[in-house]
Design an enzyme around this catalytic site. Structure first.
Site, PDB file in Angstrom:
ATOM      1  N   HIS A   1       5.635  -8.908 -10.611  1.00 33.73           N
ATOM      2  CA  HIS A   1       4.705  -7.827 -10.237  1.00 33.73           C
ATOM      3  C   HIS A   1       5.136  -6.518 -10.902  1.00 33.73           C
ATOM      4  O   HIS A   1       4.312  -5.798 -11.474  1.00 33.73           O
ATOM      5  CB  HIS A   1       4.675  -7.679  -8.717  1.00 33.73           C
ATOM      6  CG  HIS A   1       3.954  -6.454  -8.231  1.00 33.73           C
ATOM      7  ND1 HIS A   1       2.585  -6.319  -8.290  1.00 33.73           N
ATOM      8  CD2 HIS A   1       4.419  -5.300  -7.688  1.00 33.73           C
ATOM      9  CE1 HIS A   1       2.229  -5.137  -7.789  1.00 33.73           C
ATOM     10  NE2 HIS A   1       3.325  -4.497  -7.416  1.00 33.73           N
TER      11      HIS A   1
ATOM     12  N   THR B   1      -1.783  -2.066   7.354  1.00 30.88           N
ATOM     13  CA  THR B   1      -1.009  -3.165   6.793  1.00 30.88           C
ATOM     14  C   THR B   1      -1.183  -4.346   7.750  1.00 30.88           C
ATOM     15  O   THR B   1      -0.989  -4.185   8.950  1.00 30.88           O
ATOM     16  CB  THR B   1       0.485  -2.785   6.690  1.00 30.88           C
ATOM     17  OG1 THR B   1       0.611  -1.571   5.943  1.00 30.88           O
ATOM     18  CG2 THR B   1       1.297  -3.877   6.027  1.00 30.88           C
TER      19      THR B   1
ATOM     20  N   ASP C   1      -0.235  -5.879   2.158  1.00 28.06           N
ATOM     21  CA  ASP C   1       0.006  -4.437   2.019  1.00 28.06           C
ATOM     22  C   ASP C   1      -1.194  -3.823   1.286  1.00 28.06           C
ATOM     23  O   ASP C   1      -1.135  -3.508   0.107  1.00 28.06           O
ATOM     24  CB  ASP C   1       1.304  -4.246   1.222  1.00 28.06           C
ATOM     25  CG  ASP C   1       1.654  -2.790   0.998  1.00 28.06           C
ATOM     26  OD1 ASP C   1       1.214  -1.939   1.788  1.00 28.06           O
ATOM     27  OD2 ASP C   1       2.363  -2.508   0.009  1.00 28.06           O
TER      28      ASP C   1
ATOM     29  N   GLU D   1       2.754 -10.250   0.287  1.00 27.82           N
ATOM     30  CA  GLU D   1       4.181  -9.988   0.502  1.00 27.82           C
ATOM     31  C   GLU D   1       4.758 -10.882   1.605  1.00 27.82           C
ATOM     32  O   GLU D   1       4.043 -11.334   2.491  1.00 27.82           O
ATOM     33  CB  GLU D   1       4.405  -8.522   0.899  1.00 27.82           C
ATOM     34  CG  GLU D   1       3.794  -7.530  -0.085  1.00 27.82           C
ATOM     35  CD  GLU D   1       4.394  -6.141  -0.024  1.00 27.82           C
ATOM     36  OE1 GLU D   1       5.460  -5.979   0.603  1.00 27.82           O
ATOM     37  OE2 GLU D   1       3.788  -5.221  -0.616  1.00 27.82           O
TER      38      GLU D   1
ATOM     39  N   GLU E   1      -3.310  -6.623 -10.846  1.00 25.06           N
ATOM     40  CA  GLU E   1      -2.773  -7.501 -11.888  1.00 25.06           C
ATOM     41  C   GLU E   1      -3.821  -8.487 -12.390  1.00 25.06           C
ATOM     42  O   GLU E   1      -4.015  -8.648 -13.589  1.00 25.06           O
ATOM     43  CB  GLU E   1      -1.557  -8.262 -11.348  1.00 25.06           C
ATOM     44  CG  GLU E   1      -0.396  -7.361 -10.977  1.00 25.06           C
ATOM     45  CD  GLU E   1       0.598  -8.067 -10.065  1.00 25.06           C
ATOM     46  OE1 GLU E   1       1.419  -8.830 -10.567  1.00 25.06           O
ATOM     47  OE2 GLU E   1       0.537  -7.855  -8.832  1.00 25.06           O
TER      48      GLU E   1
ATOM     49  N   GLN F   1      -3.624   6.048  -4.887  1.00 29.78           N
ATOM     50  CA  GLN F   1      -2.225   5.878  -5.292  1.00 29.78           C
ATOM     51  C   GLN F   1      -1.928   6.562  -6.631  1.00 29.78           C
ATOM     52  O   GLN F   1      -0.930   7.270  -6.775  1.00 29.78           O
ATOM     53  CB  GLN F   1      -1.923   4.375  -5.381  1.00 29.78           C
ATOM     54  CG  GLN F   1      -0.454   4.033  -5.611  1.00 29.78           C
ATOM     55  CD  GLN F   1      -0.192   2.523  -5.539  1.00 29.78           C
ATOM     56  OE1 GLN F   1      -1.092   1.736  -5.263  1.00 29.78           O
ATOM     57  NE2 GLN F   1       1.035   2.131  -5.785  1.00 29.78           N
TER      58      GLN F   1
ATOM     59  N   ASP G   1       9.270  -1.083   2.682  1.00 28.57           N
ATOM     60  CA  ASP G   1       8.674  -1.966   1.689  1.00 28.57           C
ATOM     61  C   ASP G   1       9.542  -1.953   0.432  1.00 28.57           C
ATOM     62  O   ASP G   1       9.783  -0.896  -0.143  1.00 28.57           O
ATOM     63  CB  ASP G   1       7.261  -1.480   1.362  1.00 28.57           C
ATOM     64  CG  ASP G   1       6.425  -2.548   0.674  1.00 28.57           C
ATOM     65  OD1 ASP G   1       6.824  -3.728   0.698  1.00 28.57           O
ATOM     66  OD2 ASP G   1       5.363  -2.207   0.136  1.00 28.57           O
TER      67      ASP G   1
ATOM     68  N   ARG H   1      -5.894   1.889  -4.995  1.00 29.48           N
ATOM     69  CA  ARG H   1      -5.267   2.179  -6.291  1.00 29.48           C
ATOM     70  C   ARG H   1      -5.642   3.550  -6.840  1.00 29.48           C
ATOM     71  O   ARG H   1      -4.853   4.159  -7.562  1.00 29.48           O
ATOM     72  CB  ARG H   1      -5.647   1.108  -7.308  1.00 29.48           C
ATOM     73  CG  ARG H   1      -5.243  -0.300  -6.919  1.00 29.48           C
ATOM     74  CD  ARG H   1      -3.748  -0.406  -6.704  1.00 29.48           C
ATOM     75  NE  ARG H   1      -3.382  -1.784  -6.338  1.00 29.48           N
ATOM     76  CZ  ARG H   1      -2.183  -2.117  -5.907  1.00 29.48           C
ATOM     77  NH1 ARG H   1      -1.242  -1.198  -5.739  1.00 29.48           N
ATOM     78  NH2 ARG H   1      -1.914  -3.372  -5.588  1.00 29.48           N
TER      79      ARG H   1
ATOM     80  N   GLU I   1      -2.112  -6.782  -1.394  1.00 26.59           N
ATOM     81  CA  GLU I   1      -0.821  -7.155  -1.982  1.00 26.59           C
ATOM     82  C   GLU I   1      -0.212  -8.253  -1.129  1.00 26.59           C
ATOM     83  O   GLU I   1      -0.088  -8.112   0.086  1.00 26.59           O
ATOM     84  CB  GLU I   1       0.135  -5.957  -2.076  1.00 26.59           C
ATOM     85  CG  GLU I   1      -0.265  -4.955  -3.152  1.00 26.59           C
ATOM     86  CD  GLU I   1       0.802  -3.911  -3.478  1.00 26.59           C
ATOM     87  OE1 GLU I   1       0.746  -3.354  -4.571  1.00 26.59           O
ATOM     88  OE2 GLU I   1       1.670  -3.651  -2.624  1.00 26.59           O
TER      89      GLU I   1
ATOM     90  N   LYS J   1      -1.377   3.607   0.989  1.00 31.46           N
ATOM     91  CA  LYS J   1      -0.880   2.405   1.661  1.00 31.46           C
ATOM     92  C   LYS J   1      -0.904   2.531   3.181  1.00 31.46           C
ATOM     93  O   LYS J   1      -0.875   1.516   3.874  1.00 31.46           O
ATOM     94  CB  LYS J   1       0.585   2.165   1.255  1.00 31.46           C
ATOM     95  CG  LYS J   1       0.817   2.056  -0.240  1.00 31.46           C
ATOM     96  CD  LYS J   1       0.978   0.624  -0.650  1.00 31.46           C
ATOM     97  CE  LYS J   1       1.448   0.480  -2.077  1.00 31.46           C
ATOM     98  NZ  LYS J   1       1.509  -0.945  -2.459  1.00 31.46           N
TER      99      LYS J   1
END
Lengths: 433, 433
Positions: free
Chosen positions: B142, B265, B241, B209, B382, B248, B135, B245, B207, B261
């Site tokens: 971002h 996925t 993805d 991607e 975000e 993380q 990744d 949070r 996420e 993560k």
């Protein structure tokens, strides 16, 4: 968990010449791997002394029956993923039968001799197709040594004693012992430069690690409870997690090491079975009074009592200068697997606690295993304080980091009073330009 | 690199009902995947409208010859790794033959119809065995948005515009669109708490991607030069993805994201061939005057001229409340692949510059693709500023992070004046407890 049984008896002797008293592979060890002889294909073998017993040939000759036969049948292809997926009881039946076949009282010695190959004339391969490889950071003294270089007053980050830190590594570039390691090119920025540049790494290093083969896998979404985790252990190996420190320093923020590590990782090709290490199990030694208790999902009385290992580790260096002067390999450090802050079971349970699926043949590594003493550093980053304090070799050469032509040799040995010592076999490679 | 040719002609029409004007799979697209019908095994198929052309059956019926036949033969197993390993010219011969077979002037329509399956009655699988998954972090907006939350004055780290930041992800837990995602349990520490705790993630996020399939592989130790990197592209997909949070934030120092993560996925299962995206190639738009020039190993005039893509991206949310009130999926954001700071070729070249070997079927991801505008955020981290600014949905529901029962749908579409639009097909999944 893993009990002592007659296969561990120090008085057991093998009829195979050279096996008794062998540094790595006496009859108490019996590791499995994938080998090829000059004429043959890649197939499973078991190391005994300096010989390799051909498993498919021994199976075809009728030497396995019952559960041991089921196990041997999973080891009849060119990789050991299916064998790794066996339940511990099935794998142990195979180990017991091997012990019988190779003991001095074995009446079929002559027939079995036909299936032995001299290991010096064989090639060892990766023992399994490695799906995913995960590198942990359980070496608390390594974490402290490295942390001190950045944060002298506060070397360990706040999460260290609570959560096993790990990251995903590269599986494609894992190679067996003996394959030369090419010095990587990459981007790095010297502290006194404004801009980065591209070229061969100037700070190439080794890292001394214990590798853990995953045995049985788990389904996606199904965590492995701590009390069951030992059943998912498939075996052990040595690992050199080659690291380019200049590339690492420039690239690792904020997502961790990447090209600094993925150019190659060397492992010892023999899978040391969990059962072979039963004599060297010890209580978890690395936690000290005042450390936080692990959260309940990582706590198990039986794992705390015997989840760690006392395995001696050593790192040797052979340089062009040492070689030309016919000097011995230089011992860079000694260390021990007891310096792991988390047990193998805790790593497996933590890895799967969110639902991540492990597969047979996945590889987990301990992270660099350094001890508290300056003679116990698992990397040059620590031994030379990032290159500030070079090592002076008996050849007159100096080393801050590795140079082309250097060979790094890792060694592991389980030693315990009243038991036969066993080793992991070779884990070495030379650096090339 | 990838040239426009008659297969891209907007006036091309297919005899397959529903294919013309299809949002994702008109005859100009022709993505390949692995499907199974109710009765059949897993095998290769090509999407055309809402139908799937069975490749092994079409091959057996004699519809491929010459180079196209060689390509079709690599697609006759249960995964597309060998197909991905083809040279671009061979793959393109296959694409051209498919285009012929499915055009309105095709005399063998009746025979070919037998090899079509209604996609609604088929299941899509992972198209390849994914060896390694990497990744990257190419979404500069971002990186800025996330960086601002930690370092308002200096959101981008000093390395960002010099070195493509990336890390290794977990390949075992990559699943095709449609598989429910289980909310992970894990360790996290609330800012107001002294100690961490263990439980279901409270800050589950998506996420957005772009996924990049590796085509041909390279040997260990052999870097892929930037001008050759396009030849190693195998195709593209969408990727979600999923990220926890809270897990993380607690685990990621110092080695990067891990359990936050690796629980799952999601990817879109159709491989969009590089040739199908030729009309949507653009010059590299994300570098601005004053940005440092890439180091020479990442510089190529042709890549700079057409190495990026203009592909529109969208994220939709379906909640239990929206569903029960029969309201439309809520569009959370729109974005674009043009926000990648590095091209796919630059990622391939950088990944291999130290010698790391890529294998056919490896997967690379762009990292979260957000745009400069607040409506272009590729993650809830975000959009809601880390949960501070909830989203109010037309159902009256609020979202700071994902709740159980929520479904996240990603969509991608290449749109260009004078060309037929093509899409990537479904990339969606629901969150379960």
């Amino acid at each position: 968990m893993f009990e002592l049984d007659p296969t561990h008896d120090a008085s057991l002797r093998s009829w195979v010449p050279g096996a008794n008293g062998h540094r790595d592979f006496p009859i108490q060890n019996l590791p499995i791997g994938i080998f090829s002889s000059a004429a043959g294909t890649q197939r499973a073998g078991v190391a005994i002394g300096d010989q390799i017993l051909d498993i498919p040939a021994t199976l075809t000759a009728g030497f396995f029956s019952g559960i041991a036969r089921l196990a041997a049948e999973t080891a009849s292809g060119s990789s050991l993923n299916a064998f790794l997926g066996l339940d511990p009881e099935v794998r142990n039946a195979f180990r017991h039968r091997l012990s019988e076949l190779l003991q001095t009282n074995q009446p079929d010695q002559d027939k079995l001799t036909r299936h032995l190959h001299d290991s010096t004339s064989c090639q060892l391969h990766l023992p399994a197709v490695i799906g995913d490889y995960t590198d942990f950071y359980t070496g608390i003294h390594h974490a402290e040594n490295v942390g001190k270089q950045f944060r002298p007053d506060n070397p360990l980050l706040p999460n260290y004693k609570h959560v096993p830190i790990g990251y995903h590594g590269r599986s494609s570039s894992i190679v067996p012992s003996g394959i030369p390691i090419r010095r990587p090119q990459g981007q790095y920025k010297a502290p006194d430069k404004e801009e980065p540049s591209f070229g061969p790494s100037q700070r190439l290093d080794y890292e001394l690690e214990l590798g853990i083969w995953i045995g049985k896998g788990n389904e996606l979404g199904q965590a492995i409870p701590i009390d069951q985790a030992w059943r998912y252990l498939g075996g052990f190996c040595l690992m050199n997690d080659w690291s380019a420190r200049d590339i690492q320093a420039w690239e690792y923020q904020p997502l961790g090491p990447f090209l600094a590590k993925n150019f190659s990782t060397t492992i010892s090709p023999w899978i040391i079975l969990p059962e072979a290490l039963a004599p060297f199990r010890i209580a978890q030694p690395s936690r000290t009074p005042g450390d936080p208790s692990p959260l309940p999902y990582l706590q198990s009385p039986s794992d705390q009592k015997q989840g760690a290992f006392d395995i001696r580790l050593e790192i040797f260096l052979v340089t062009p200068g040492l070689k030309s002067k016919k000097l011995s390999p230089y011992r860079l450090a000694q260390s021990n697997t007891r310096y792991m802050y988390w047990t193998a079971s805790q790593l497996i349970t933590h890895h799967t606690c969110g639902g991540c699926n492990l597969r047979s043949g996945d590889l987990i590594a301990s992270g660099t295993l350094s001890g508290p003493d300056a003679t116990e550093c698992g990397s040059l980053l620590e031994t030379t304080l990032g290159g500030q304090k070079p090592i002076l070799l008996p050849s007159g050469e100096e080393r801050r980091f590795l140079e082309d032509g250097d060979e790094v040799i890792l060694h592991a040995q389980g030693v315990r009073q009243g038991f036969q010592s066993i080793g992991f076999g070779p884990c070495s490679a030379s650096v090339t330009a």
